[in-house]
Design a protein around this motif. Structure first.
Motif, short mmCIF file in Angstrom:
data_model
loop_
_atom_site.label_atom_id
_atom_site.label_comp_id
_atom_site.label_asym_id
_atom_site.label_seq_id
_atom_site.Cartn_x
_atom_site.Cartn_y
_atom_site.Cartn_z
N GLN A 175 -27.19 54.12 -17.83
CA GLN A 175 -28.20 53.10 -17.63
C GLN A 175 -27.81 52.21 -16.46
O GLN A 175 -26.63 52.00 -16.18
CB GLN A 175 -28.38 52.24 -18.88
N ASP B 95 -23.92 50.99 -18.20
CA ASP B 95 -23.22 51.47 -19.38
C ASP B 95 -21.73 51.21 -19.19
O ASP B 95 -21.13 51.71 -18.25
CB ASP B 95 -23.50 52.97 -19.52
N ARG C 179 -35.01 48.38 -16.22
CA ARG C 179 -33.97 49.21 -16.84
C ARG C 179 -34.25 50.68 -16.53
O ARG C 179 -35.32 51.19 -16.82
CB ARG C 179 -33.91 48.99 -18.34
N SER D 268 -29.52 48.47 -14.69
CA SER D 268 -30.59 47.49 -14.76
C SER D 268 -30.31 46.36 -13.78
O SER D 268 -29.17 46.12 -13.37
CB SER D 268 -30.74 46.94 -16.18
N THR E 270 -32.88 54.59 -16.97
CA THR E 270 -32.03 55.51 -17.72
C THR E 270 -32.05 56.84 -16.99
O THR E 270 -33.12 57.36 -16.68
CB THR E 270 -32.55 55.69 -19.16
#
Length: 155
Positions: A115, A79, A38, A117, A40
């Motif tokens: 974000q 997101d 993940r 991932s 950010t």
């Protein structure tokens, strides 16, 4: 951090005991475990032609969701309201899942936090270095951000 702040963590997918970080900041991953990476990233201003590249430590392999043998959990996640009130897609326009890294690209990134991932599997036991994730404005190389390098032990 010259325009972007970038952070990367490794998360267990099936069993919470499969992945943990020790007191020295070293990641420990159980061999054979599925691991979600993940990322950010925070942009301090509107940016154009943004590229993100996350190199893998050698003990992990990306699970490509486009392959028939991959599970449904292998979908990359972003997101959902990344751009604005009218855009419900991920913040990136294109992604590449390669053997040694994951990449995501967009032509316009509004200021804010995003974000990204993707799913990996720990395939090779050993001690590995994960080079930093880099996010940059491609045609303005002085605007970039990097995460920390990580030590990853697959046991």
């Amino acid at each position: 951090d010259m325009g972007f702040v970038v952070n990367r963590v490794y998360e267990a997918v099936n069993d919470p005991d499969d992945v943990y970080m020790d007191n020295d900041g070293v990641w420990h991953i159980k061999a054979g475990a599925e691991v979600r990476v993940r990322i950010t990233l925070t942009a301090d201003n509107r940016r154009y032609h943004v590229a993100m590249a996350d190199p893998l430590p050698a003990g992990l392999e990306i699970v490509n969701p486009e392959l028939a043998v991959s599970s449904a959990d292998a979908e990359t996640q972003a997101d959902p309201m990344a751009r604005s009130y009218w855009w419900w897609g991920p913040w990136y326009e294109h992604q590449n899942l390669r053997d040694e890294r994951a990449e995501a690209f967009t032509s316009l990134l509004w200021d804010g936090t995003y974000q990204y991932s993707y799913l990996t599997r720990a395939t090779t036991p050993g001690r590995f270095v994960a080079p930093p994730t880099k996010v940059e404005e491609m045609y303005t190389p002085e605007v970039f951000g990097r995460s920390a390098s990580d030590i990853v032990i697959v046991e």
